[in-house]
Write a protein that holds these residues in place. Sequence first.
Motif, PDB file in Angstrom:
ATOM      1  N   VAL A 282       0.916  -1.412  -0.227  1.00  0.00           N
ATOM      2  CA  VAL A 282      -0.040  -0.547   0.126  1.00  0.00           C
ATOM      3  C   VAL A 282       1.005   0.515  -0.055  1.00  0.00           C
ATOM      4  N   ALA A 283       1.826   1.141   0.575  1.00  0.00           N
ATOM      5  CA  ALA A 283       3.100   2.993   0.791  1.00  0.00           C
ATOM      6  C   ALA A 283       3.344   2.449  -0.503  1.00  0.00           C
ATOM      7  N   GLN A 284       3.630   1.759  -1.088  1.00  0.00           N
ATOM      8  CA  GLN A 284       4.557   1.295  -2.339  1.00  0.00           C
ATOM      9  C   GLN A 284       3.581   2.311  -3.943  1.00  0.00           C
ATOM     10  N   ILE A 285       2.478   2.504  -3.852  1.00  0.00           N
ATOM     11  CA  ILE A 285       1.493   3.213  -4.478  1.00  0.00           C
ATOM     12  C   ILE A 285       1.357   4.107  -4.294  1.00  0.00           C
ATOM     13  N   LEU A 286       1.211   4.637  -2.840  1.00  0.00           N
ATOM     14  CA  LEU A 286       0.712   6.091  -2.048  1.00  0.00           C
ATOM     15  C   LEU A 286       1.891   6.730  -1.994  1.00  0.00           C
ATOM     16  N   LYS A 287       3.153   6.468  -2.373  1.00  0.00           N
ATOM     17  CA  LYS A 287       4.252   7.086  -2.739  1.00  0.00           C
ATOM     18  C   LYS A 287       4.320   7.373  -4.382  1.00  0.00           C
ATOM     19  N   ARG A 288       3.527   6.568  -4.685  1.00  0.00           N
ATOM     20  CA  ARG A 288       4.158   6.641  -6.377  1.00  0.00           C
ATOM     21  C   ARG A 288       2.677   7.843  -6.772  1.00  0.00           C
ATOM     22  N   LEU A 289       1.687   8.204  -6.317  1.00  0.00           N
ATOM     23  CA  LEU A 289       0.581   9.046  -6.099  1.00  0.00           C
ATOM     24  C   LEU A 289       0.929  10.370  -5.165  1.00  0.00           C
ATOM     25  N   GLU A 290       2.342   9.975  -4.889  1.00  0.00           N
ATOM     26  CA  GLU A 290       3.521  11.373  -3.706  1.00  0.00           C
ATOM     27  C   GLU A 290       2.119  11.528  -2.723  1.00  0.00           C
ATOM     28  N   PHE A 291       1.464  10.695  -1.809  1.00  0.00           N
ATOM     29  CA  PHE A 291       0.278  10.880  -0.902  1.00  0.00           C
ATOM     30  C   PHE A 291       1.040  10.598   0.213  1.00  0.00           C
ATOM     31  N   HIS A 292       2.041  11.185   0.053  1.00  0.00           N
ATOM     32  CA  HIS A 292       2.993  11.753   1.807  1.00  0.00           C
ATOM     33  C   HIS A 292       2.720  11.227   2.785  1.00  0.00           C
ATOM     34  N   SER A 293       1.719  12.378   2.352  1.00  0.00           N
ATOM     35  CA  SER A 293       1.248  12.775   4.431  1.00  0.00           C
ATOM     36  C   SER A 293      -0.141  11.747   4.934  1.00  0.00           C
ATOM     37  N   LEU A 294      -0.418  10.554   3.507  1.00  0.00           N
ATOM     38  CA  LEU A 294      -0.960   9.785   4.003  1.00  0.00           C
ATOM     39  C   LEU A 294      -0.152   7.957   4.685  1.00  0.00           C
ATOM     40  N   LEU A 295       0.408   8.426   4.056  1.00  0.00           N
ATOM     41  CA  LEU A 295       1.621   7.645   4.811  1.00  0.00           C
ATOM     42  C   LEU A 295       1.193   6.484   6.302  1.00  0.00           C
ATOM     43  N   LYS A 296       1.468   7.707   7.000  1.00  0.00           N
ATOM     44  CA  LYS A 296       0.727   7.009   8.513  1.00  0.00           C
ATOM     45  C   LYS A 296      -0.616   7.205   9.110  1.00  0.00           C
ATOM     46  N   LYS A 297      -1.057   7.357   8.240  1.00  0.00           N
ATOM     47  CA  LYS A 297      -2.826   7.556   7.703  1.00  0.00           C
ATOM     48  C   LYS A 297      -3.508   5.996   7.587  1.00  0.00           C
ATOM     49  N   ILE A 298      -2.360   4.777   7.211  1.00  0.00           N
ATOM     50  CA  ILE A 298      -2.433   3.304   6.800  1.00  0.00           C
ATOM     51  C   ILE A 298      -3.497   2.780   6.938  1.00  0.00           C
ATOM     52  N   PRO A 299      -4.839   2.691   6.850  1.00  0.00           N
ATOM     53  CA  PRO A 299      -5.558   1.641   8.065  1.00  0.00           C
ATOM     54  C   PRO A 299      -5.199   0.766   8.889  1.00  0.00           C
ATOM     55  N   ASP A 300      -4.808   0.322   9.986  1.00  0.00           N
ATOM     56  CA  ASP A 300      -4.184  -1.205  10.786  1.00  0.00           C
ATOM     57  C   ASP A 300      -5.884  -1.747  10.261  1.00  0.00           C
ATOM     58  N   SER A 301      -5.342  -3.717  10.047  1.00  0.00           N
ATOM     59  CA  SER A 301      -6.351  -4.267   9.689  1.00  0.00           C
ATOM     60  C   SER A 301      -7.571  -4.510  11.692  1.00  0.00           C
ATOM     61  N   GLU A 302      -7.502  -3.843  11.968  1.00  0.00           N
ATOM     62  CA  GLU A 302      -8.729  -4.099  12.677  1.00  0.00           C
ATOM     63  C   GLU A 302      -9.378  -4.733  12.613  1.00  0.00           C
ATOM     64  N   ARG A 303     -10.902  -4.969  13.901  1.00  0.00           N
ATOM     65  CA  ARG A 303     -11.993  -5.469  13.446  1.00  0.00           C
ATOM     66  C   ARG A 303     -12.557  -5.002  14.500  1.00  0.00           C
TER      67      ARG A 303
END
Length: 315
Positions: A282-303
């Motif tokens: 997920v981080a790879q595609i966010l970096k490609r799209l230059e969404f660096h501010s979203l890297l720390k917001k990637i959701p956990d697999s919480e249920r």
Amino acid sequence: MEKKKKRLIIIDANSLIHRAYHALPPLNTKKGELVNAVYGFLLVFFRAIKEFKPDFVVAAFDFPAPTFRHQKYKKYKAKRPPAPEDLYWQIPQVKEVLKRFRVPIFEKEGFEADDILGTVAKLAPQKQAFPRLETVIVSGDLDVLQLVNSSTKVYTLKKGVKDIVLYDEAEVKAKYGLSPRQLLDFKALKGDPSDNIPGVTGVGEKTAKELISRFRSLENLYQELEKNSEKAKKLLPSLKEKLLQYKDQAFLSKDLVRIERNVPIDFNIKKCPWGEFEKEEVAQILKRLEFHSLLKKIPDSERSDGLVGENLKLW
């Protein structure tokens, strides 16, 4: 021991992409690619995951071809201008992000994303493994409010991509004075200019709401009119004339606004678990799209074992 409730999120992808595109200012990568719709989509997606902590997630997309509604009514959506090319370019980008999250994508020729939403919401609780499934539809379109019931809520954008409202049956009633199912009859009378749905010529929103509140449904309204009941006699002669003159138009409109809930798709909720993704992918595609501010917001697999958002009481 009673089984714990499970929670399913269904993403109305096209509506969120369109809302994000028009709500956010242009956002370009260094290569000049416009990505504002992808970014806005992810803001809503991440927020929904954080607040609802689902067990299952699926996404529905429109199929780029005429639907069964166009076959019924050739003028369906005829006045809607085509979306800008730089919006269409962003749809595959959203699909790629969802694939990185291992979110199954559903689309079907001849149907709209709304029909996929309705079908999944209907099919999912039928599995005996999850008889008490809770469903949240995440959408940018109020048309899907007709799907709200005791186990299905709609989480929709009110303004921009940050002002979001959760609709259950009580919230729909508070907004419209009608039940979710009655919204079909309401729109059948008033029409919908955005989709070029005619309704009854000369009947506006206020009159349509009053008629459905009084007569409960489109079918009952016309039954009362045809037998000239005491209820029907209280209507203004000019209104009765319009209703009778455009009866076929009213029932056609109801068919057009009704979400199809029997789309032939291969859906198995057990194949839609949330959380089986690799964060690095997920981080790879966010970096490609230059969404660096979203890297720390990637959701956990919480249920959904945990609490839902602090300020949202859902169930």
